[in-house]
Design a protein around this motif. Structure first.
Motif, mmCIF file in Angstrom:
data_model
loop_
_atom_site.group_PDB
_atom_site.id
_atom_site.type_symbol
_atom_site.label_atom_id
_atom_site.label_comp_id
_atom_site.label_asym_id
_atom_site.label_seq_id
_atom_site.Cartn_x
_atom_site.Cartn_y
_atom_site.Cartn_z
ATOM 1 N N HIS A 59 -1.725 -9.518 -0.916
ATOM 2 C CA HIS A 59 -3.047 -9.472 -1.544
ATOM 3 C C HIS A 59 -3.201 -8.320 -2.530
ATOM 4 N N VAL A 60 -2.648 -7.176 -2.204
ATOM 5 C CA VAL A 60 -2.877 -5.994 -3.043
ATOM 6 C C VAL A 60 -1.599 -5.544 -3.729
ATOM 7 N N GLY A 61 -0.480 -5.648 -3.014
ATOM 8 C CA GLY A 61 0.787 -5.295 -3.646
ATOM 9 C C GLY A 61 1.372 -3.972 -3.217
ATOM 10 N N VAL A 62 0.656 -3.220 -2.352
ATOM 11 C CA VAL A 62 1.248 -1.953 -1.916
ATOM 12 C C VAL A 62 1.840 -2.115 -0.519
ATOM 13 N N PRO A 63 2.981 -1.456 -0.272
ATOM 14 C CA PRO A 63 3.602 -1.524 1.047
ATOM 15 C C PRO A 63 2.871 -0.617 2.042
ATOM 16 N N VAL A 64 2.700 -1.086 3.274
ATOM 17 C CA VAL A 64 2.083 -0.248 4.305
ATOM 18 C C VAL A 64 2.979 -0.209 5.540
ATOM 19 N N SER A 65 2.757 0.818 6.373
ATOM 20 C CA SER A 65 3.424 0.904 7.672
ATOM 21 C C SER A 65 2.365 0.856 8.755
ATOM 22 N N VAL A 66 2.745 0.346 9.907
ATOM 23 C CA VAL A 66 1.789 0.171 10.989
ATOM 24 C C VAL A 66 2.315 0.823 12.265
ATOM 25 N N GLY A 67 1.497 1.673 12.873
ATOM 26 C CA GLY A 67 1.831 2.262 14.174
ATOM 27 C C GLY A 67 0.808 1.823 15.195
ATOM 28 N N MET A 71 -7.124 -3.591 27.606
ATOM 29 C CA MET A 71 -6.472 -2.302 27.328
ATOM 30 C C MET A 71 -6.760 -1.855 25.888
ATOM 31 N N THR A 72 -7.222 -0.620 25.722
ATOM 32 C CA THR A 72 -7.500 -0.115 24.369
ATOM 33 C C THR A 72 -6.192 0.072 23.614
ATOM 34 N N MET A 73 -6.205 -0.353 22.377
ATOM 35 C CA MET A 73 -5.011 -0.176 21.552
ATOM 36 C C MET A 73 -5.449 0.091 20.114
ATOM 37 N N PHE A 74 -4.872 1.139 19.536
ATOM 38 C CA PHE A 74 -5.185 1.470 18.151
ATOM 39 C C PHE A 74 -4.011 1.109 17.255
ATOM 40 N N ALA A 75 -4.320 0.711 16.031
ATOM 41 C CA ALA A 75 -3.268 0.613 15.021
ATOM 42 C C ALA A 75 -3.619 1.601 13.917
ATOM 43 N N LEU A 76 -2.633 2.358 13.459
ATOM 44 C CA LEU A 76 -2.842 3.145 12.255
ATOM 45 C C LEU A 76 -2.059 2.478 11.133
ATOM 46 N N VAL A 77 -2.786 2.039 10.119
ATOM 47 C CA VAL A 77 -2.149 1.430 8.953
ATOM 48 C C VAL A 77 -2.190 2.453 7.830
ATOM 49 N N ASP A 78 -1.032 2.757 7.276
ATOM 50 C CA ASP A 78 -0.918 3.827 6.287
ATOM 51 C C ASP A 78 -0.082 3.323 5.117
ATOM 52 N N CYS A 79 -0.593 3.493 3.913
ATOM 53 C CA CYS A 79 0.150 3.026 2.741
ATOM 54 C C CYS A 79 1.358 3.930 2.496
ATOM 55 N N ASN A 80 2.465 3.337 2.125
ATOM 56 C CA ASN A 80 3.670 4.133 1.847
ATOM 57 C C ASN A 80 3.560 4.779 0.471
ATOM 58 N N ASN A 81 3.773 6.081 0.422
ATOM 59 C CA ASN A 81 3.779 6.816 -0.865
ATOM 60 C C ASN A 81 2.642 6.324 -1.767
ATOM 61 N N PHE A 82 1.416 6.369 -1.236
ATOM 62 C CA PHE A 82 0.324 5.593 -1.827
ATOM 63 C C PHE A 82 0.170 5.768 -3.340
ATOM 64 N N TYR A 83 0.051 7.015 -3.813
ATOM 65 C CA TYR A 83 -0.206 7.206 -5.244
ATOM 66 C C TYR A 83 0.945 6.631 -6.075
ATOM 67 N N CYS A 84 2.165 6.834 -5.608
ATOM 68 C CA CYS A 84 3.313 6.291 -6.351
ATOM 69 C C CYS A 84 3.284 4.777 -6.342
ATOM 70 N N SER A 85 2.935 4.203 -5.207
ATOM 71 C CA SER A 85 2.866 2.745 -5.129
ATOM 72 C C SER A 85 1.816 2.201 -6.086
ATOM 73 N N CYS A 86 0.688 2.915 -6.218
ATOM 74 C CA CYS A 86 -0.350 2.489 -7.163
ATOM 75 C C CYS A 86 0.189 2.529 -8.595
ATOM 76 N N GLU A 87 0.883 3.599 -8.940
ATOM 77 C CA GLU A 87 1.410 3.731 -10.302
ATOM 78 C C GLU A 87 2.398 2.613 -10.609
#
Length: 419
Positions: free
Chosen positions: A129-137, A1-17
């Motif tokens: 590994h990187v330190g930024v929070p991500v969400s997964v759908g 069965m095909t299944m996609f995950a979308l991984v998206d960083c939370n508030n990316f630019y702010c998380s980087c700062e």
DNA sequence: TCTGGGGTCCTAGGACCC
DNA sequence: TCTGGGGTCCTAGGACCC
């Protein structure tokens, strides 16, 4: 069965700062667009304070002061570097991945089991590994995976991972989601759909795909199908070759002076040509535009552009500059307060397939290639040491960047030191 | 005073061809 | 006098995305 995950960083630019500023944890933070114009990223705390995406900075001055919100100019060097670290980490979780934007990627999870656990594993690994929070759908179509990610961010109880493989869960979430939150439904379509009584994603999912096409276009038809679990948008593993390159910017202050605006155009042309060579492409189409601000009532409104064709495809800054400045002179109008200018390059081909001009059979071409290579090498040193006639090294009017953070990860002298 | 930048895709309509 | 239909290519403009 095909299944996609979308991984998206939370508030990316702010998380980087925040990565190198632990003191900013739990402090509201916002990041501004180029030229310190609008707020383009907000930490959760800033969102909770009601700061809206896209708000011009000057309209949020009061809140910033009242709540002590920390403000940063955008630092794309930093974000780009952190982004590539996130992507490298994600690669280990799937043999097939599409980098969709600076802060998100689709993974093909077909064949993997226990998706919620896998999602949590992705989350904790990127954090470690990187330190930024991500969400997964996780879902059987990209549009539903986007929706799942939206829910993972919105509902705290999900702990950042939503598995939408079950059609009943899909239905329940669709019913809860405003139609405007669906991937591909922007302001205009939202208006069209709401006028027809569709307010939730479920309302849209329930119309006939052919009706969707009639209402708008095949894009909306695909969206409807995808919402019903029928995958229509494939994973693009290899980035398609670029079709155009744009370099443009608003000025830090309004410009009325021919020579200053011309300098800006020359600067953008040089940058665009650099990008072109980095992509290993050559362009034939050049478009130059200038305009005043639509918000500025102090002078006449003016906006114009001119397009020209190079005698043959080229990535040579000097050749492109010659055409760009000619186009610029065609559209220049005296007496306006200019807010923005830019250049677009298009009609690309790769340099080894350039149609040679009858009178330019080789040596000249080769000389130009060598010259450009040398210049690019020197300028990659970081400070831009070689520039062309028309460009100017110091441009204080150029861009406002009043709250820029250091290039922590890409410049030796900016690397944080632990005492 | 101060309102981002860089992209893609789709459609409609005109020009042109056979 | 009668005056088709299908195809391609290009461009402008709109809509969307992050």
């Amino acid at each position: 069965m095909t299944m996609f995950a979308l991984v998206d960083c939370n508030n990316f630019y702010c998380s980087c700062e925040r990565l190198f500023r632990p003191d900013l944890k739990r402090v509201p933070v916002v990041v501004l667009s180029n030229n310190d114009g609008c707020i383009v990223a907000r930490s959760q705390e800033a969102k909770d304070l009601g700061i809206k995406m896209g708000t011009p900075l000057f309209k949020a001055r009061n809140e910033i002061k009242r709540y002590g919100i920390r403000v940063f100019s955008s630092n794309y060097t930093l974000y780009g570097d952190i982004s590539s670290r996130v992507m490298q980490t994600l690669e280990q979780f799937s043999p097939r991945m599409e980098i969709y934007s600076i802060d998100e990627a689709f993974l093909d999870l077909s064949g993997t089991g226990s998706w919620p656990d896998y999602g949590q594993q992705i989350r904790s690994t990127v954090k470690r590994h990187v330190g930024v929070p991500v969400s997964v759908g996780i879902a059987p179509t990209k549009t539903l995976a986007k929706l799942a990610n939206y829910a993972a961010k919105k509902f705290r109880a999900t702990r950042g991972v939503v598995d939408l493989s079950d059609p009943r869960r899909q239905q329940r979430l669709l019913a809860l989601t405003p139609v405007s939150e669906i991937w591909g439904i922007g302001r205009n379509l939202t208006r069209t759909l709401e006028r027809r009584g569709m307010r939730t994603a479920l309302d849209l999912a329930q119309i006939n795909p052919r009706q969707a096409k009639r209402l708008s276009s095949v894009v909306l038809e695909r969206t409807v199908r995808e919402l019903n679990g029928e995958s229509c948008i494939e994973l693009d593993e290899v980035a398609a070759p670029k079709q155009q390159i744009v370099c443009s910017r608003s000025f830090g202050e309004k410009l009325t002076d021919y020579s200053k605006v011309r300098e800006a155009i020359c600067e953008f042309t040089a940058r665009a040509a650099e990008k072109l060579r980095r992509e290993k492409l050559a362009a034939r189409m050049v478009n130059v535009f200038i305009r005043t601000s639509p918000f500025d009532n102090a002078g006449p409104k003016y906006s114009n552009s001119a397009t020209g064709t190079l005698p043959q495809s080229s990535s040579d800054t000097l050749e492109i500059l010659a055409l760009a400045t000619r186009l610029f002179d065609m559209i220049w109008k005296e007496g306006c307060r200019y807010a923005k200018t830019g250049i677009m390059l298009g009609d690309f081909c790769s340099p080894d397939r350039i149609q040679l001009d009858l009178f330019d059979m080789g040596p000249g071409r080769k000389r130009s290639d060598n010259l450009m290579r040398v210049i690019d090498t020197i300028n990659q040193g970081g400070q831009g040491k070689v520039w062309f006639g028309g460009q100017r090294p110091q441009k204080n009017w150029f861009m406002r960047q009043e709250n820029l953070s250091p290039a922590y990860t890409t410049k030796w002298n900016c690397i944080p030191v632990v005492k």
